[in-house]
Write a protein that holds these residues in place. Structure first.
Motif, PDB file in Angstrom:
ATOM      1  N   PRO A   1       1.101  -0.718  -0.124  1.00  4.13           N
ATOM      2  CA  PRO A   1       0.373   0.267  -0.223  1.00  4.13           C
ATOM      3  C   PRO A   1       1.255   1.097  -0.405  1.00  4.13           C
ATOM      4  CG  PRO A   1       0.331  -0.857   2.341  1.00  4.13           C
ATOM      5  CD  PRO A   1       0.501  -1.647   1.182  1.00  4.13           C
ATOM      6  N   ASN A   2       2.014   1.079   0.288  1.00  2.00           N
ATOM      7  CA  ASN A   2       2.859   2.244   0.623  1.00  2.00           C
ATOM      8  C   ASN A   2       3.125   2.728  -0.533  1.00  2.00           C
ATOM      9  OD1 ASN A   2       4.065  -0.173   1.267  1.00  2.00           O
ATOM     10  ND2 ASN A   2       6.009   1.472   1.358  1.00  2.00           N
TER      11      ASN A   2
ATOM     12  N   LEU B   1       2.462   6.152  -1.760  1.00  2.00           N
ATOM     13  CA  LEU B   1       3.339   7.482  -1.486  1.00  2.00           C
ATOM     14  C   LEU B   1       4.940   7.467  -1.602  1.00  2.00           C
ATOM     15  CD1 LEU B   1       3.102   6.280   2.632  1.00  2.00           C
ATOM     16  CD2 LEU B   1       1.658   7.778   1.270  1.00  2.00           C
TER      17      LEU B   1
ATOM     18  N   SER C   1      10.972  12.818   3.030  1.00  2.00           N
ATOM     19  CA  SER C   1       9.564  12.809   4.257  1.00  2.00           C
ATOM     20  C   SER C   1       9.146  11.618   4.828  1.00  2.00           C
ATOM     21  CB  SER C   1       8.583  14.066   3.775  1.00  2.00           C
ATOM     22  OG  SER C   1       7.642  13.578   2.664  1.00  2.00           O
ATOM     23  N   GLU C   2       8.926  12.663   6.427  1.00  2.00           N
ATOM     24  CA  GLU C   2       8.119  11.290   6.976  1.00  2.00           C
ATOM     25  C   GLU C   2       7.249  10.430   6.171  1.00  2.00           C
ATOM     26  OE1 GLU C   2       8.794   9.596   9.758  1.00  2.00           O
ATOM     27  OE2 GLU C   2      10.004  11.012  10.931  1.00  2.00           O
ATOM     28  N   ASN C   3       6.765   9.181   5.530  1.00  2.00           N
ATOM     29  CA  ASN C   3       5.614   8.680   5.732  1.00  2.00           C
ATOM     30  C   ASN C   3       5.441   7.539   6.352  1.00  2.00           C
ATOM     31  OD1 ASN C   3       7.131   8.344   2.192  1.00  2.00           O
ATOM     32  ND2 ASN C   3       6.187   9.371   3.052  1.00  2.00           N
ATOM     33  N   VAL C   4       4.231   7.290   6.543  1.00  2.00           N
ATOM     34  CA  VAL C   4       2.925   5.775   7.282  1.00  2.00           C
ATOM     35  C   VAL C   4       2.133   5.995   6.145  1.00  2.00           C
ATOM     36  CG1 VAL C   4       2.270   7.247   9.036  1.00  2.00           C
ATOM     37  CG2 VAL C   4       3.055   5.016   9.368  1.00  2.00           C
ATOM     38  N   PHE C   5       1.926   4.171   6.178  1.00  2.00           N
ATOM     39  CA  PHE C   5       0.794   4.041   5.461  1.00  2.00           C
ATOM     40  C   PHE C   5      -0.170   3.077   6.670  1.00  2.00           C
ATOM     41  CE2 PHE C   5      -3.232   2.201   3.071  1.00  2.00           C
ATOM     42  CZ  PHE C   5      -2.905   2.769   2.274  1.00  2.00           C
ATOM     43  N   PHE C   6      -1.484   3.380   7.304  1.00  2.00           N
ATOM     44  CA  PHE C   6      -2.238   2.813   8.618  1.00  2.00           C
ATOM     45  C   PHE C   6      -3.006   2.256   7.785  1.00  2.00           C
ATOM     46  CE2 PHE C   6      -0.933   6.735  10.939  1.00  2.00           C
ATOM     47  CZ  PHE C   6       0.378   5.851  11.929  1.00  2.00           C
TER      48      PHE C   6
ATOM     49  N   TYR D   1      -1.851  11.668  14.750  1.00  2.00           N
ATOM     50  CA  TYR D   1      -0.886  11.542  14.446  1.00  2.00           C
ATOM     51  C   TYR D   1       0.203  12.547  13.470  1.00  2.00           C
ATOM     52  CZ  TYR D   1       3.762   8.644  12.801  1.00  2.00           C
ATOM     53  OH  TYR D   1       4.615   8.536  12.655  1.00  2.00           O
TER      54      TYR D   1
ATOM     55  N   VAL E   1      -2.595  -0.476  13.045  1.00  2.00           N
ATOM     56  CA  VAL E   1      -1.714  -1.673  11.974  1.00  2.00           C
ATOM     57  C   VAL E   1      -1.153  -0.487  10.960  1.00  2.00           C
ATOM     58  CG1 VAL E   1      -1.994  -2.937  10.243  1.00  2.00           C
ATOM     59  CG2 VAL E   1      -3.623  -2.950  11.904  1.00  2.00           C
TER      60      VAL E   1
ATOM     61  N   ASN F   1       3.550  -0.485   5.595  1.00  2.00           N
ATOM     62  CA  ASN F   1       4.349   0.379   5.335  1.00  2.00           C
ATOM     63  C   ASN F   1       6.368  -0.392   4.790  1.00  2.00           C
ATOM     64  OD1 ASN F   1       4.408   3.228   4.649  1.00  2.00           O
ATOM     65  ND2 ASN F   1       6.226   3.069   4.465  1.00  2.00           N
TER      66      ASN F   1
ATOM     67  N   LEU G   1       9.164   1.055  12.029  1.00  2.00           N
ATOM     68  CA  LEU G   1       8.181   2.142  11.862  1.00  2.00           C
ATOM     69  C   LEU G   1       7.325   1.566  12.905  1.00  2.00           C
ATOM     70  CD1 LEU G   1       7.994   5.417  10.430  1.00  2.00           C
ATOM     71  CD2 LEU G   1       6.259   3.465   8.946  1.00  2.00           C
TER      72      LEU G   1
ATOM     73  N   PHE H   1       3.768   8.015  19.491  1.00  2.00           N
ATOM     74  CA  PHE H   1       2.334   8.290  20.299  1.00  2.00           C
ATOM     75  C   PHE H   1       2.771   8.640  21.656  1.00  2.00           C
ATOM     76  CE2 PHE H   1      -0.489   6.898  16.816  1.00  2.00           C
ATOM     77  CZ  PHE H   1      -1.132   8.607  16.520  1.00  2.00           C
TER      78      PHE H   1
ATOM     79  N   SER I   1      12.240   8.579   9.878  1.00  2.00           N
ATOM     80  CA  SER I   1      11.906   7.763   8.887  1.00  2.00           C
ATOM     81  C   SER I   1      12.000   9.230   6.993  1.00  2.00           C
ATOM     82  CB  SER I   1      10.401   7.481   8.800  1.00  2.00           C
ATOM     83  OG  SER I   1      10.084   6.403   7.476  1.00  2.00           O
TER      84      SER I   1
END
Lengths: 202, 378
Positions: free
Chosen positions: A115-116, A119, A130-135, A148, B140, B143, B150, B158, B233
């Protein structure tokens, strides 16, 4: 959690053959168009001119189109963080790869089974280091995104955040991305994020 | 800033079903990588670290019915249960559950006895939450290959911001035909057990594992404690399936993490690299480490022991880094022959005892993502 004075600077929706920038509809096609045709028509209408687009899977194309609309009127700093979420992960492309497994598997499909990757594609197109995250969430989770985004901004890990929902499941898509920064009128809150996310679905 | 401590942990891998067994195997130089038959490969098979189903089912019987859970769920549930067993007083209504995986139960896309929705990664979160009765919604993270690290960074952020006081971070992934065929299509699978950073490296080996750790803002009562004091990151913004040649994103991740930790590269005693043993990855890391002034720091990759465990790897390797620091032990980078990257690195060739205080853990993955974590022993 913090009460920083962050704002929802701008937002974009893509759903049911329509693209909205803020509350304004910027594009619409016939409902009879398939996903690929809709994506192609949107690409043309927005004059994106980015040949790599055509190699991408559906999720990445949605992300590129949404970010194009969202970034149009703003200076996007290279440290702008990307905080995306959905429930189906990369399942559409996963199925495609799965079907190919009996014969020849393509690396250009396999790479999109994460999924990321969207991004990464947006980062490349807009030069965001930059900072990336996939939830992955059961459904749109305004609290997680809001908190977040605030954590990243408060910890000075970034000066702005693009956060939201980008889901593609059985050719049905639901995209809502917003730009969070100090600029704008709408205060960043769980309620406001939720309200903006569902306004299209009234 | 609040300090975030790494408390109880558990590792389930082909090297053993506890952290202790895993550390003993590593000290011994044992690898979990074995040859497995598979017609996809011209050599008739591939090397990977795979957990024996029977052994897993048998172990799982102690906490539940194996037939009700997928292999990945069993592994991850066991890892969490091991951490909870050691912390019977943990208040689950106030403990966050943070999960990392790249592909979850993707093997359920083929015919399976499980309900269809089990293929969703979010459902994996629900299964773990409900099994133990966590009250908070699971977070969840998917990545790519930095997921496990991460997840630690997200938990730390958090907790530092006060959203919750403690979190269990659990990561897991399988060696599925799905992933195997994909890496094979990139011609990335090594015909022999992988050799990170070596001249004769021929690609990656895959592996499966689950790992879990309890993070807390409360300082534990112990002679030595490990905390995460910096993390960052940064995306390369260069290519989705190949790392930046200049190691830009990894370099920046390391700089930002060291900056937050207020520690200089000179103070780092140990570096746990990603080290997948592909030509491009290892070279990129060598460039980024040299740009960061980390070239003389004793470093290793754990991939020779486990293979690449994807969404579990950076978490698993962070747990091993924690024990390196606690035990003052440097573990050999298994299968290393001679340096095979263009820049100098101080690869650990033999087990060594050494006083350690600061460590850096890094990871990189598809999509151009990179991660650096800084750990400190007090």
């Amino acid at each position: 959690m913090s009460n920083g004075n962050y704002k929802i600077t701008d937002y974009v929706h893509i759903k049911d053959h329509r693209i909205f920038h803020g509350k304004d509809q910027v594009f619409k096609t016939e409902k009879s168009l398939g996903l690929d045709q809709f994506l192609k028509a949107s690409y043309k209408k927005l004059e994106i001119a980015y040949p790599k687009f055509h190699k991408m899977d559906g999720l990445c194309k949605l992300g590129i189109i949404a970010s194009e609309v969202l970034f149009k009127e703003h200076f996007i700093s290279p440290d702008t963080a990307l905080v995306f979420s959905n429930s189906a992960s990369s399942l559409e492309t996963d199925k495609k790869h799965q079907q190919a497994m009996g014969g020849m598997v393509s690396p250009s499909v396999f790479v999109y089974t994460l999924p990321n990757i969207v991004l990464g594609e947006i980062s490349i197109k807009h030069k965001l280091q930059s900072e990336n995250v996939f939830f992955i969430e059961n459904q749109f989770n305004a609290e997680l995104l809001k908190e977040y985004a605030e954590v990243l901004l408060e910890a000075k890990k970034t000066s702005a955040v693009v956060c939201g929902w980008i889901d593609l499941k059985n050719a049905k898509y639901d995209v809502f991305l917003c730009l969070i920064s100090k600029e704008g009128e709408i205060p960043l809150s769980k309620e406001n994020l939720k309200k903006l996310y569902i306004f299209e679905n009234e | 800033m609040k300090k975030i401590y790494l408390l109880e942990d558990a590792i389930f891998s082909p090297l053993g079903f506890s952290t202790e067994e895993n550390l003993a195997a590593i000290k011994n130089g044992s690898s979990g990588l074995r040859f497995h038959k598979n017609n996809r490969f011209p050599t008739g098979g591939f090397f990977a670290g795979i957990i024996e189903n029977e052994l897993l089912n048998e172990t799982f019987l102690k906490i539940g019915k194996p037939e009700k859970f997928t292999k990945l769920e069993q592994m991850m549930l066991l890892a969490v249960s091991r951490v909870l067993e050691k912390n019977p007083d943990l208040n689950l209504s106030k403990t966050a559950l943070i999960i990392s995986t790249t592909k979850g139960n993707v093997d359920l896309l083929t015919k399976s006895p499980f309900p269809k929705n089990r293929v969703y990664v979010s459902e994996l979160g629900n299964v773990i939450k409900d099994f133990f009765g966590f009250q908070l919604e699971p977070i969840v993270i998917s990545n790519a290959c930095i997921s496990g690290g991460l997840a630690l960074a997200v938990a730390k952020r958090f907790i530092a911001a006060g959203k919750f006081d403690q979190a269990i971070v659990v990561g897991g992934d399988l060696v599925s035909e799905f992933v195997l065929s994909g890496f094979h299509s990139f011609q990335a699978i090594s015909p022999e057990p992988c050799r990170p950073f070596s001249k004769n490296r021929k690609g990656i080996s895959l592996g499966e594992a689950a790992a879990a750790v309890l993070l807390s803002s409360k300082k534990p009562i112990a002679p030595n404690v490990i905390s995460i004091i910096g993390e960052a990151s940064v995306n390369d913004a260069n290519h989705i399936s190949g790392p930046s040649r200049t190691g830009e994103g990894l370099y920046k991740s390391i700089q930002n993490a060291l900056g937050e930790a207020q520690v200089s590269a000179k103070e780092i005693d140990y570096l746990s690299a990603h080290g997948t043993a592909t030509a491009f990855n290892d070279e990129m890391e060598a460039v980024a480490f040299n740009r960061s002034g980390l070239e003389n720091v004793p470093m290793n990759s754990f991939k020779g022991y486990y293979g690449h465990t994807l969404g579990a790897s950076a978490l698993l390797e962070s747990i091993l880094t924690k024990h390196s620091l606690l035990n003052n032990e440097l573990y050999a980078s298994l299968n290393f022959d001679e340096i095979g990257v263009s820049k100098p690195l101080n690869v650990i060739e033999d087990f060594e005892e050494k006083e350690l205080q600061f460590a850096v853990k890094t990871a990189s993955g598809f999509g151009g993502c990179n991660l650096a974590l800084v750990f400190k022993k007090d």
